[in-house]
Design an enzyme around this catalytic site. Structure first.
Site, PDB file in Angstrom:
ATOM      1  N   ARG A 159     -30.766  13.078 -10.512  1.00  0.00           N
ATOM      2  CA  ARG A 159     -31.073  12.652  -9.136  1.00  0.00           C
ATOM      3  C   ARG A 159     -29.818  12.434  -8.295  1.00  0.00           C
ATOM      4  NH1 ARG A 159     -35.841   8.819  -7.709  1.00  0.00           N
ATOM      5  NH2 ARG A 159     -34.362   7.188  -8.233  1.00  0.00           N
ATOM      6  N   LYS A 173     -27.818  14.511  -7.609  1.00  0.00           N
ATOM      7  CA  LYS A 173     -27.607  15.754  -6.844  1.00  0.00           C
ATOM      8  C   LYS A 173     -28.439  15.768  -5.568  1.00  0.00           C
ATOM      9  CE  LYS A 173     -26.491  18.433 -10.949  1.00  0.00           C
ATOM     10  NZ  LYS A 173     -27.245  18.250 -12.178  1.00  0.00           N
ATOM     11  N   ARG A 174     -29.384  14.852  -5.437  1.00  0.00           N
ATOM     12  CA  ARG A 174     -30.242  14.895  -4.251  1.00  0.00           C
ATOM     13  C   ARG A 174     -29.448  14.477  -3.006  1.00  0.00           C
ATOM     14  NH1 ARG A 174     -33.810   9.361  -4.158  1.00  0.00           N
ATOM     15  NH2 ARG A 174     -32.121   8.127  -4.981  1.00  0.00           N
ATOM     16  N   CYS A 176     -16.450 -26.190   6.414  1.00  0.00           N
ATOM     17  CA  CYS A 176     -16.835 -25.794   5.050  1.00  0.00           C
ATOM     18  C   CYS A 176     -16.967 -27.045   4.184  1.00  0.00           C
ATOM     19  CB  CYS A 176     -15.789 -24.851   4.478  1.00  0.00           C
ATOM     20  SG  CYS A 176     -15.986 -24.565   2.718  1.00  0.00           S
ATOM     21  N   CYS A 197     -14.149 -27.134   1.254  1.00  0.00           N
ATOM     22  CA  CYS A 197     -12.712 -27.235   1.505  1.00  0.00           C
ATOM     23  C   CYS A 197     -12.228 -28.662   1.210  1.00  0.00           C
ATOM     24  CB  CYS A 197     -12.399 -26.867   2.955  1.00  0.00           C
ATOM     25  SG  CYS A 197     -12.184 -25.097   3.232  1.00  0.00           S
ATOM     26  N   ASN A 224     -23.535 -30.969  -8.158  1.00  0.00           N
ATOM     27  CA  ASN A 224     -24.162 -30.380  -6.970  1.00  0.00           C
ATOM     28  C   ASN A 224     -25.020 -31.423  -6.237  1.00  0.00           C
ATOM     29  OD1 ASN A 224     -25.696 -28.761  -5.163  1.00  0.00           O
ATOM     30  ND2 ASN A 224     -25.452 -27.007  -6.528  1.00  0.00           N
ATOM     31  N   ASP A 225     -24.802 -31.516  -4.914  1.00  0.00           N
ATOM     32  CA  ASP A 225     -25.565 -32.483  -4.116  1.00  0.00           C
ATOM     33  C   ASP A 225     -27.049 -32.092  -4.028  1.00  0.00           C
ATOM     34  OD1 ASP A 225     -23.201 -33.971  -3.479  1.00  0.00           O
ATOM     35  OD2 ASP A 225     -22.669 -32.405  -2.052  1.00  0.00           O
ATOM     36  N   HIS A 230     -16.110 -20.091  -5.058  1.00  0.00           N
ATOM     37  CA  HIS A 230     -16.699 -21.085  -5.950  1.00  0.00           C
ATOM     38  C   HIS A 230     -17.764 -20.466  -6.855  1.00  0.00           C
ATOM     39  CE1 HIS A 230     -19.926 -20.907  -2.961  1.00  0.00           C
ATOM     40  NE2 HIS A 230     -20.704 -21.547  -3.814  1.00  0.00           N
ATOM     41  N   TYR A 251     -41.026   0.924  -9.594  1.00  0.00           N
ATOM     42  CA  TYR A 251     -41.031   1.202 -11.030  1.00  0.00           C
ATOM     43  C   TYR A 251     -40.265   0.121 -11.792  1.00  0.00           C
ATOM     44  CZ  TYR A 251     -40.262   3.620 -15.439  1.00  0.00           C
ATOM     45  OH  TYR A 251     -40.209   3.936 -16.771  1.00  0.00           O
ATOM     46  N   GLU A 252     -39.170  -0.342 -11.190  1.00  0.00           N
ATOM     47  CA  GLU A 252     -38.320  -1.317 -11.894  1.00  0.00           C
ATOM     48  C   GLU A 252     -38.986  -2.678 -12.038  1.00  0.00           C
ATOM     49  OE1 GLU A 252     -34.917  -0.436  -9.303  1.00  0.00           O
ATOM     50  OE2 GLU A 252     -34.106   0.437 -11.133  1.00  0.00           O
TER      51      GLU A 252
END
Ligand SMILES: [Zn+2]
Length: 346
Positions: free
Chosen positions: A27, A29-30, A51, A54, A76-77, A166, A316-317
């Site tokens: 594929r 090549k498509r 930020c 920072c 983590n808050d 981070h 499909y996936e």
């Protein structure tokens, strides 16, 4: 490899998870009529007053960051997991649930807002690895913490809302399913052969030299035979090391060097700050011996054809199994041919 496989659809087996992936090299090549333009290089300030990562800035939870000079971590808050949740299970007919407890931390890689891992020096990355090591050891030693997941989401298309360099650590009571799948496969191979399946695989890859990107004395960086994402890569120690807590000073420097060179090459593919989810899979911290474990760091980058064209896991996936067009060998050759010097410094 059978040359037919370079041209024709085939399935490849992931030895670490026991899952299959469909490869469709014909594929490539498509015709492609999508966008291919390059993104302009964005320049970020070294310090951003808005930020929350920072140094010296206030965070949403009310805490104020210290004026840190080296990698810095904090709880983590907005943690997805909470400490001291009572251990209980719920079963009613076909409904099953269990309580979960843990700790979520944020790891700032640098005080400099403008950097990313590939723009940091080997010494600065070694400091990040030292902090990962410390967190793995400390969190893993706590009661009720049986697994420590270290990861990084890079780039806004990966859902990372803050450009400050981070990553995160989620440490918890249960073993997450991706890790459990690998644990089971590693253990089965260990019981049968008394060797690490990943160590044996790395030996085979080094001998074949078809998917190796770079190597140094202690580590190798390669595109796994069963890679799902277009430019998926894996960094692993050549000797079986169960977790990063076991790394010697020399091995830490070698890990930093290959981590730096690999992420520089990823940025160089489309001359953009390459988005990815990266994570370290390593031995659980459940107090048991894990002779089968061989730690490794995987990068799952979504970009396919340019800085803006992303692979989607749909159709499909979602319903069958993952699929890719360019082969792992093609991807490895592309990354291998690139420079170890970041495109912004060339
Ligand atoms: Zn910042």
């Amino acid at each position: 490899m059978n040359t037919e496989f370079n041209e024709n659809p085939h399935r490849r087996f992931n030895i670490l998870t026991g899952e299959w992936i469909l490869v469709s090299p014909h594929r490539t090549k498509r015709p492609w009529q999508g966008k291919t333009e390059k993104q302009s290089l964005e320049t970020k300030p070294k310090y951003d007053p808005n930020c929350y990562l920072c140094p010296t800035n206030g965070r949403m939870g009310g805490a104020v960051n210290p004026d840190y000079k080296k990698p810095f971590s904090f709880v983590n808050d907005f943690s997805a997991l909470l400490k001291d949740v009572k251990e209980e299970t719920y079963t009613k007919g076909l409904l099953h649930a269990q309580s979960e407890s843990g700790i979520c931390k944020v790891v700032c890689f640098s005080p400099d807002h403008s950097l990313t891992l590939p723009l940091m020096s080997k010494e600065e990355i070694t400091d990040v690895i030292s902090l990962w090591q410390q967190e793995y050891n400390e969190l893993g030693a706590m009661d009720g913490i049986n697994h420590v997941q270290i990861f990084e989401n890079k780039g806004d298309i990966m859902g990372c809302s803050n450009p400050h360099p981070h990553g995160q650590i989620w440490a918890q009571r249960s073993i997450p399913q991706e890790v459990q799948k690998k644990s089971d496969r590693l253990l089965a191979y260990w019981n049968e052969n008394q060797t690490s399946i990943l160590e044996d695989y790395i030996k085979q890859e080094l001998a074949l030299n078809e998917r190796i990107i770079i190597e140094n004395e202690h580590f190798v960086s390669l595109v796994p035979y069963w890679a799902v994402w277009p430019y998926e890569t894996m960094i692993a120690p050549k000797r079986k090391i169960a977790h990063i807590g076991e790394l010697s000073t020399e091995e830490k420097k070698a890990f930093a060097e290959i981590l730096r060179k690999t992420t520089i090459r990823l940025d160089n593919i489309f001359e953009t700050s390459f988005p990815y989810s990266a994570g370290i899979h390593q031995a659980p911290t459940d107090g048991k011996e894990h002779p089968e474990w061989h730690f490794h760091m995987s990068f799952y980058p979504p970009l396919l054809r340019s800085a803006t064209v992303k692979k989607f896991m749909v159709g499909y996936e979602m319903f069958a199994n993952p699929q890719r067009d360019i082969t792992a060998e093609q991807a490895a050759n592309t990354i291998k041919a690139l420079s170890d010097v970041h495109y912004s410094k060339q």
